[in-house]
Design a protein around this motif. Structure first.
Motif, PDB file in Angstrom:
ATOM      1  N   ALA A  45       6.133   8.453   4.706  1.00 14.04           N
ATOM      2  CA  ALA A  45       7.100   9.333   5.218  1.00 14.04           C
ATOM      3  C   ALA A  45       8.519   8.563   5.514  1.00 14.04           C
ATOM      4  O   ALA A  45       9.481   8.824   5.276  1.00 14.04           O
ATOM      5  CB  ALA A  45       6.620  10.087   6.441  1.00 14.04           C
ATOM      6  N   PHE A  46       8.035   7.438   6.525  1.00 17.74           N
ATOM      7  CA  PHE A  46       9.247   6.504   6.802  1.00 17.74           C
ATOM      8  C   PHE A  46      10.141   6.000   5.558  1.00 17.74           C
ATOM      9  O   PHE A  46      11.241   6.161   5.389  1.00 17.74           O
ATOM     10  CB  PHE A  46       8.944   5.593   7.653  1.00 17.74           C
ATOM     11  CG  PHE A  46      10.093   4.809   8.096  1.00 17.74           C
ATOM     12  CD1 PHE A  46      10.847   5.212   8.997  1.00 17.74           C
ATOM     13  CD2 PHE A  46      10.232   3.522   7.403  1.00 17.74           C
ATOM     14  CE1 PHE A  46      11.996   4.334   9.358  1.00 17.74           C
ATOM     15  CE2 PHE A  46      11.483   2.835   8.054  1.00 17.74           C
ATOM     16  CZ  PHE A  46      12.173   3.029   8.803  1.00 17.74           C
ATOM     17  N   TRP A  47       9.296   5.523   4.580  1.00 18.08           N
ATOM     18  CA  TRP A  47       9.826   4.803   3.358  1.00 18.08           C
ATOM     19  C   TRP A  47      10.525   5.634   2.415  1.00 18.08           C
ATOM     20  O   TRP A  47      11.259   5.210   1.627  1.00 18.08           O
ATOM     21  CB  TRP A  47       9.101   3.717   2.818  1.00 18.08           C
ATOM     22  CG  TRP A  47       8.746   2.559   3.631  1.00 18.08           C
ATOM     23  CD1 TRP A  47       7.488   2.354   3.969  1.00 18.08           C
ATOM     24  CD2 TRP A  47       9.621   1.591   4.274  1.00 18.08           C
ATOM     25  NE1 TRP A  47       7.431   1.082   4.727  1.00 18.08           N
ATOM     26  CE2 TRP A  47       8.944   0.628   5.074  1.00 18.08           C
ATOM     27  CE3 TRP A  47      10.978   1.615   4.118  1.00 18.08           C
ATOM     28  CZ2 TRP A  47       9.248  -0.156   5.678  1.00 18.08           C
ATOM     29  CZ3 TRP A  47      11.932   0.362   5.041  1.00 18.08           C
ATOM     30  CH2 TRP A  47      10.835  -0.466   5.576  1.00 18.08           C
ATOM     31  N   GLY A  48       9.826   6.997   2.278  1.00 15.70           N
ATOM     32  CA  GLY A  48      10.453   7.884   1.236  1.00 15.70           C
ATOM     33  C   GLY A  48       9.673   7.883   0.144  1.00 15.70           C
ATOM     34  O   GLY A  48       8.855   6.815  -0.385  1.00 15.70           O
ATOM     35  N   ALA A  49       9.731   8.987  -0.648  1.00 14.51           N
ATOM     36  CA  ALA A  49       8.850   9.105  -1.826  1.00 14.51           C
ATOM     37  C   ALA A  49       9.195   7.941  -2.954  1.00 14.51           C
ATOM     38  O   ALA A  49      10.103   7.459  -3.102  1.00 14.51           O
ATOM     39  CB  ALA A  49       8.979  10.531  -2.600  1.00 14.51           C
ATOM     40  N   ALA A  50       8.177   7.739  -3.818  1.00 10.26           N
ATOM     41  CA  ALA A  50       8.220   6.823  -4.869  1.00 10.26           C
ATOM     42  C   ALA A  50       9.464   7.287  -5.975  1.00 10.26           C
ATOM     43  O   ALA A  50       9.486   8.402  -6.044  1.00 10.26           O
ATOM     44  CB  ALA A  50       6.736   6.709  -5.548  1.00 10.26           C
TER      45      ALA A  50
ATOM     46  N   SER B 126       5.628   1.051  -2.802  1.00 14.33           N
ATOM     47  CA  SER B 126       4.208   0.883  -2.945  1.00 14.33           C
ATOM     48  C   SER B 126       3.986   0.273  -4.362  1.00 14.33           C
ATOM     49  O   SER B 126       4.931   0.459  -5.472  1.00 14.33           O
ATOM     50  CB  SER B 126       3.642   2.108  -3.112  1.00 14.33           C
ATOM     51  OG  SER B 126       3.613   2.754  -1.607  1.00 14.33           O
ATOM     52  N   GLY B 127       2.978  -0.512  -4.503  1.00 14.62           N
ATOM     53  CA  GLY B 127       2.549  -1.086  -5.707  1.00 14.62           C
ATOM     54  C   GLY B 127       2.303  -2.400  -5.789  1.00 14.62           C
ATOM     55  O   GLY B 127       2.366  -3.243  -4.867  1.00 14.62           O
ATOM     56  N   THR B 128       2.117  -3.050  -7.024  1.00 15.75           N
ATOM     57  CA  THR B 128       1.846  -4.437  -7.050  1.00 15.75           C
ATOM     58  C   THR B 128       3.254  -5.093  -7.767  1.00 15.75           C
ATOM     59  O   THR B 128       3.721  -4.593  -8.549  1.00 15.75           O
ATOM     60  CB  THR B 128       0.700  -4.809  -7.964  1.00 15.75           C
ATOM     61  OG1 THR B 128      -0.470  -4.189  -7.440  1.00 15.75           O
ATOM     62  CG2 THR B 128       0.683  -6.285  -8.092  1.00 15.75           C
ATOM     63  N   HIS B 129       3.780  -6.149  -6.964  1.00 18.12           N
ATOM     64  CA  HIS B 129       5.169  -6.667  -7.333  1.00 18.12           C
ATOM     65  C   HIS B 129       4.857  -8.110  -7.683  1.00 18.12           C
ATOM     66  O   HIS B 129       4.055  -8.917  -6.886  1.00 18.12           O
ATOM     67  CB  HIS B 129       5.716  -6.629  -6.006  1.00 18.12           C
ATOM     68  CG  HIS B 129       6.210  -5.318  -5.577  1.00 18.12           C
ATOM     69  ND1 HIS B 129       7.227  -4.421  -6.150  1.00 18.12           N
ATOM     70  CD2 HIS B 129       5.658  -4.228  -4.652  1.00 18.12           C
ATOM     71  CE1 HIS B 129       7.176  -3.313  -5.429  1.00 18.12           C
ATOM     72  NE2 HIS B 129       6.117  -3.277  -4.622  1.00 18.12           N
ATOM     73  N   ARG B 130       5.210  -8.416  -8.686  1.00 20.43           N
ATOM     74  CA  ARG B 130       4.698  -9.746  -9.357  1.00 20.43           C
ATOM     75  C   ARG B 130       6.126 -10.788  -9.523  1.00 20.43           C
ATOM     76  O   ARG B 130       6.964 -10.434  -9.935  1.00 20.43           O
ATOM     77  CB  ARG B 130       4.026  -9.738 -10.720  1.00 20.43           C
ATOM     78  CG  ARG B 130       2.659  -8.978 -10.540  1.00 20.43           C
ATOM     79  CD  ARG B 130       2.168  -8.742 -11.902  1.00 20.43           C
ATOM     80  NE  ARG B 130       1.046  -7.972 -11.872  1.00 20.43           N
ATOM     81  CZ  ARG B 130      -0.089  -8.399 -11.577  1.00 20.43           C
ATOM     82  NH1 ARG B 130      -0.493  -9.669 -11.171  1.00 20.43           N
ATOM     83  NH2 ARG B 130      -1.192  -7.538 -11.323  1.00 20.43           N
ATOM     84  N   GLY B 131       6.070 -11.934  -8.874  1.00 19.89           N
ATOM     85  CA  GLY B 131       7.147 -12.902  -9.024  1.00 19.89           C
ATOM     86  C   GLY B 131       7.954 -12.919  -7.854  1.00 19.89           C
ATOM     87  O   GLY B 131       8.129 -11.851  -7.147  1.00 19.89           O
TER      88      GLY B 131
ATOM     89  N   PRO C 118       0.834  -1.282  -0.136  1.00 22.94           N
ATOM     90  CA  PRO C 118       0.185  -0.035  -0.108  1.00 22.94           C
ATOM     91  C   PRO C 118       0.963   1.246  -0.197  1.00 22.94           C
ATOM     92  O   PRO C 118       2.188   1.163   0.246  1.00 22.94           O
ATOM     93  CB  PRO C 118      -0.855  -0.125   1.317  1.00 22.94           C
ATOM     94  CG  PRO C 118       0.099  -0.925   2.261  1.00 22.94           C
ATOM     95  CD  PRO C 118       0.841  -1.870   1.246  1.00 22.94           C
ATOM     96  N   GLY C 119       0.089   2.288  -0.028  1.00 22.02           N
ATOM     97  CA  GLY C 119       0.916   3.840  -0.050  1.00 22.02           C
ATOM     98  C   GLY C 119       1.255   4.427  -1.327  1.00 22.02           C
ATOM     99  O   GLY C 119       1.208   3.951  -2.149  1.00 22.02           O
ATOM    100  N   ALA C 120       1.899   5.293  -1.151  1.00 24.62           N
ATOM    101  CA  ALA C 120       2.599   5.993  -1.996  1.00 24.62           C
ATOM    102  C   ALA C 120       4.165   6.308  -1.828  1.00 24.62           C
ATOM    103  O   ALA C 120       4.445   7.540  -1.535  1.00 24.62           O
ATOM    104  CB  ALA C 120       1.832   7.468  -2.157  1.00 24.62           C
TER     105      ALA C 120
END
Length: 134
Positions: free
Chosen positions: A129-134, A45-50, A39-41
């Motif tokens: 905020a913790f992980w940082g911008a996309a 974030s996003g969908t990871h496949r494999g 989740p998040g921005a």
């Protein structure tokens, strides 16, 4: 399915391996075509496949948190067919930033592998905020 090989057992092994930071064991529990919904921005974030993409995601989180990212269970694993819901608390530190919050992980198990993962955070803005911008 028996309890030793059903969804609860597979997800239990997954969380045990995460707690031990045994990432080869974690990777071995994913289906080859696992789908991970982060989740998040933020940069993760996003969908990871494999399996390779999910491995890079988890490795990136450990790197970004300087090895401090941790998950702990806050309640029992709950099963509905092939789906397992897990109440968790997750935390991490990096430089001068800290993160700690509750969430729910929802995992779908096919056979003896985790096929799909959805994560839910109680405070998505502070996680971003913790992980940082996309």
């Amino acid at each position: 399915m028996t309890e030793s090989t059903g969804p609860l057992a597979i997800v239990g092994k997954y969380f045990d391996a995460l707690a031990a930071k045994d990432f080869p064991a974690v990777a071995g529990l994913f289906a080859e075509d696992v789908v991970w919904h982060q989740p998040g921005a933020n940069q993760f974030s996003g969908t990871h496949r494999g399996g390779a993409a999910v491995g890079q995601l988890l490795g990136g989180m450990m790197t970004a948190s300087e090895g401090t990212f941790e998950l702990s269970l806050t309640g029992p694993l709950m099963v509905n067919g092939t789906m397992v819901a897990v109440p968790i608390h997750f935390s991490g530190k990096r430089e001068d930033a800290t993160m700690g919050q509750d969430g729910v992980d929802l995992l779908r198990v096919e056979g003896d592998r985790i096929a799909e993962v959805w994560l839910f955070s109680s405070d998505p803005e502070s996680e971003d905020a913790f992980w940082g911008a996309a």
